[in-house]
Write a protein that holds these residues in place. Structure first.
Motif, PDB file in Angstrom:
ATOM      1  N   GLU A  39      -0.457  73.643  67.577  1.00 38.88           N
ATOM      2  CA  GLU A  39      -0.763  75.075  67.591  1.00 38.88           C
ATOM      3  C   GLU A  39      -0.016  75.836  66.497  1.00 38.88           C
ATOM      4  OE1 GLU A  39      -2.038  76.727  71.838  1.00 38.88           O
ATOM      5  OE2 GLU A  39      -0.019  75.893  71.875  1.00 38.88           O
ATOM      6  N   ALA A  40       1.207  75.417  66.201  1.00 40.88           N
ATOM      7  CA  ALA A  40       2.039  76.147  65.237  1.00 40.88           C
ATOM      8  C   ALA A  40       1.727  75.787  63.792  1.00 40.88           C
ATOM      9  CB  ALA A  40       3.516  75.884  65.523  1.00 40.88           C
ATOM     10  N   THR A  41       0.867  74.818  63.576  1.00 39.47           N
ATOM     11  CA  THR A  41       0.538  74.381  62.217  1.00 39.47           C
ATOM     12  C   THR A  41      -0.779  75.013  61.778  1.00 39.47           C
ATOM     13  OG1 THR A  41       1.644  72.262  62.548  1.00 39.47           O
ATOM     14  CG2 THR A  41       0.052  72.387  60.748  1.00 39.47           C
ATOM     15  N   SER A  42      -0.778  75.655  60.628  1.00 39.81           N
ATOM     16  CA  SER A  42      -1.984  76.298  60.115  1.00 39.81           C
ATOM     17  C   SER A  42      -2.703  75.385  59.127  1.00 39.81           C
ATOM     18  CB  SER A  42      -1.630  77.606  59.407  1.00 39.81           C
ATOM     19  OG  SER A  42      -0.910  77.340  58.204  1.00 39.81           O
ATOM     20  N   VAL A  43      -3.976  75.662  58.929  1.00 40.38           N
ATOM     21  CA  VAL A  43      -4.757  74.922  57.938  1.00 40.38           C
ATOM     22  C   VAL A  43      -4.137  75.084  56.556  1.00 40.38           C
ATOM     23  CG1 VAL A  43      -6.978  74.835  56.728  1.00 40.38           C
ATOM     24  CG2 VAL A  43      -6.911  74.969  59.232  1.00 40.38           C
ATOM     25  N   GLN A  44      -3.667  76.289  56.241  1.00 46.25           N
ATOM     26  CA  GLN A  44      -3.064  76.520  54.939  1.00 46.25           C
ATOM     27  C   GLN A  44      -1.837  75.640  54.729  1.00 46.25           C
ATOM     28  OE1 GLN A  44      -4.224  78.289  52.318  1.00 46.25           O
ATOM     29  NE2 GLN A  44      -2.494  77.311  51.262  1.00 46.25           N
ATOM     30  N   GLU A  45      -1.041  75.461  55.770  1.00 47.76           N
ATOM     31  CA  GLU A  45       0.138  74.604  55.654  1.00 47.76           C
ATOM     32  C   GLU A  45      -0.255  73.146  55.427  1.00 47.76           C
ATOM     33  OE1 GLU A  45       3.443  76.919  58.384  1.00 47.76           O
ATOM     34  OE2 GLU A  45       1.814  75.843  59.371  1.00 47.76           O
ATOM     35  N   ILE A  46      -1.340  72.736  56.061  1.00 43.21           N
ATOM     36  CA  ILE A  46      -1.802  71.352  55.886  1.00 43.21           C
ATOM     37  C   ILE A  46      -2.262  71.117  54.452  1.00 43.21           C
ATOM     38  CG2 ILE A  46      -3.546  69.651  56.563  1.00 43.21           C
ATOM     39  CD1 ILE A  46      -3.512  70.999  59.367  1.00 43.21           C
ATOM     40  N   VAL A  47      -3.081  72.030  53.924  1.00 44.91           N
ATOM     41  CA  VAL A  47      -3.596  71.815  52.568  1.00 44.91           C
ATOM     42  C   VAL A  47      -2.466  71.921  51.540  1.00 44.91           C
ATOM     43  CG1 VAL A  47      -5.912  72.578  53.196  1.00 44.91           C
ATOM     44  CG2 VAL A  47      -4.299  74.236  52.244  1.00 44.91           C
ATOM     45  N   ALA A  48      -1.484  72.767  51.816  1.00 39.67           N
ATOM     46  CA  ALA A  48      -0.359  72.873  50.893  1.00 39.67           C
ATOM     47  C   ALA A  48       0.447  71.569  50.881  1.00 39.67           C
ATOM     48  CB  ALA A  48       0.534  74.047  51.279  1.00 39.67           C
ATOM     49  N   ALA A  49       0.698  71.019  52.062  1.00 42.70           N
ATOM     50  CA  ALA A  49       1.453  69.771  52.144  1.00 42.70           C
ATOM     51  C   ALA A  49       0.675  68.607  51.540  1.00 42.70           C
ATOM     52  CB  ALA A  49       1.795  69.467  53.599  1.00 42.70           C
ATOM     53  N   ALA A  50      -0.646  68.612  51.722  1.00 45.04           N
ATOM     54  CA  ALA A  50      -1.485  67.530  51.190  1.00 45.04           C
ATOM     55  C   ALA A  50      -1.796  67.709  49.708  1.00 45.04           C
ATOM     56  CB  ALA A  50      -2.783  67.449  51.982  1.00 45.04           C
ATOM     57  N   GLU A  51      -1.490  68.895  49.184  1.00 36.65           N
ATOM     58  CA  GLU A  51      -1.772  69.232  47.788  1.00 36.65           C
ATOM     59  C   GLU A  51      -3.266  69.110  47.473  1.00 36.65           C
ATOM     60  OE1 GLU A  51       0.875  66.766  45.482  1.00 36.65           O
ATOM     61  OE2 GLU A  51       2.559  68.115  45.849  1.00 36.65           O
ATOM     62  N   VAL A  52      -4.055  69.698  48.374  1.00 41.00           N
ATOM     63  CA  VAL A  52      -5.500  69.776  48.184  1.00 41.00           C
ATOM     64  C   VAL A  52      -5.931  71.216  48.444  1.00 41.00           C
ATOM     65  CG1 VAL A  52      -5.846  67.374  48.906  1.00 41.00           C
ATOM     66  CG2 VAL A  52      -6.011  69.212  50.606  1.00 41.00           C
ATOM     67  N   THR A  53      -7.197  71.503  48.216  1.00 41.48           N
ATOM     68  CA  THR A  53      -7.719  72.833  48.496  1.00 41.48           C
ATOM     69  C   THR A  53      -8.276  72.899  49.909  1.00 41.48           C
ATOM     70  OG1 THR A  53      -9.940  72.285  47.736  1.00 41.48           O
ATOM     71  CG2 THR A  53      -8.355  73.073  46.071  1.00 41.48           C
ATOM     72  N   LYS A  54      -8.472  74.125  50.407  1.00 43.72           N
ATOM     73  CA  LYS A  54      -9.130  74.265  51.711  1.00 43.72           C
ATOM     74  C   LYS A  54     -10.532  73.685  51.663  1.00 43.72           C
ATOM     75  CE  LYS A  54      -6.874  78.144  54.031  1.00 43.72           C
ATOM     76  NZ  LYS A  54      -7.062  79.483  54.639  1.00 43.72           N
ATOM     77  N   GLY A  55     -11.183  73.831  50.516  1.00 46.91           N
ATOM     78  CA  GLY A  55     -12.524  73.268  50.387  1.00 46.91           C
ATOM     79  C   GLY A  55     -12.525  71.774  50.588  1.00 46.91           C
ATOM     80  N   ALA A  56     -11.480  71.095  50.097  1.00 49.54           N
ATOM     81  CA  ALA A  56     -11.388  69.641  50.280  1.00 49.54           C
ATOM     82  C   ALA A  56     -11.213  69.299  51.751  1.00 49.54           C
ATOM     83  CB  ALA A  56     -10.226  69.083  49.462  1.00 49.54           C
ATOM     84  N   LEU A  57     -10.371  70.083  52.442  1.00 53.45           N
ATOM     85  CA  LEU A  57     -10.178  69.810  53.876  1.00 53.45           C
ATOM     86  C   LEU A  57     -11.482  70.000  54.640  1.00 53.45           C
ATOM     87  CD1 LEU A  57      -7.206  70.738  56.120  1.00 53.45           C
ATOM     88  CD2 LEU A  57      -9.518  71.274  56.887  1.00 53.45           C
ATOM     89  N   TYR A  58     -12.172  71.124  54.354  1.00 56.94           N
ATOM     90  CA  TYR A  58     -13.399  71.382  55.101  1.00 56.94           C
ATOM     91  C   TYR A  58     -14.554  70.500  54.656  1.00 56.94           C
ATOM     92  CZ  TYR A  58     -11.132  75.349  57.317  1.00 56.94           C
ATOM     93  OH  TYR A  58     -10.283  76.137  58.065  1.00 56.94           O
TER      94      TYR A  58
END
Length: 219
Positions: A39-58
């Protein structure tokens, strides 16, 4: 109780090789979910840690909940495939049942972070992905239960307890180790799991006499 976590993902981490965006997303999400909670982890934090864009995640995952369930479903599919192969093997059923119990312990130990994240977070999800995951989990339970039932019919597993109770008792005990296991304790997770298998095998072993006429119920 604490569970070992992977080191924090830092901005200095080397950029993932081309074509491995999905693996980077899964690794980053697993680490963040384990360390901070789903719950405390945001999508933005995930993409930042993975060094990808939100578009890549989605591109790979329609939502954060789909990302979480995908991590678990891939491991569950592997567990189910391995169990099916063991259950269909040629050895005596008692040996196959013990091999199945050891296999799920060792697979869990290999993927402890991902499976612990799921165990801690599954109750937060209530969508079609979560429901699909529950159906797939039931398939694993059914395969394990059928193997227990086969062992009961062969007279090597006690028949006074239903195969369903036997199955849920063992798998629930394994699934809840993370609530009390401490990585700094005297035993590794694998060693704890092997002791659980020993208790399971000894606890379900049939007495010298054969199973009752008509065979046991699956429950």
């Amino acid at each position: 109780m604490t569970v070992a976590t992977e080191p924090a993902v830092t901005p200095e981490r080397r950029r993932a090789p081309r074509g491995s965006a999905r693996q980077s997303i899964v690794a980053a999400a697993t680490e963040l979910f384990a360390r901070r909670g789903y719950e405390a982890t945001s999508v933005q934090e995930i993409v930042a840690a993975a060094e990808v864009t939100k578009g890549a995640l989605y591109h790979w995952f329609g939502s954060k909940s789909e990302l979480l369930t995908s991590i678990y479903r891939e491991l569950l599919a592997e567990q189910t495939r391995r169990l099916a192969e063991i259950a269909a093997g040629d050895g005596p059923v008692g040996e196959r049942l013990r091999a199945a119990a050891l296999d799920v312990v060792e697979h869990t130990a290999e993927h402890l972070a991902e499976l612990t994240v799921w165990a801690r977070s599954a109750h937060l999800l209530d969508d079609e992905h979560a429901e699909a995951t529950r159906r797939e989990r039931r398939r694993y339970h059914d395969l394990f239960r059928d193997l227990v039932h086969e062992a009961q019919l062969a007279g090597v597993v006690r028949a006074d307890v239903s195969a369903t109770v036997v199955t849920h008792t063992f798998l629930s005990a394994l699934g809840n180790i993370h609530t009390w296991f401490h990585p700094d304790g005297p035993l590794t997770f694998t060693e704890v799991g092997h002791q659980l298998v020993a208790l399971f095998v000894d606890g379900v072993r049939a007495p010298a006499e054969s199973a009752p006429a008509g065979g046991p119920a699956r429950g």
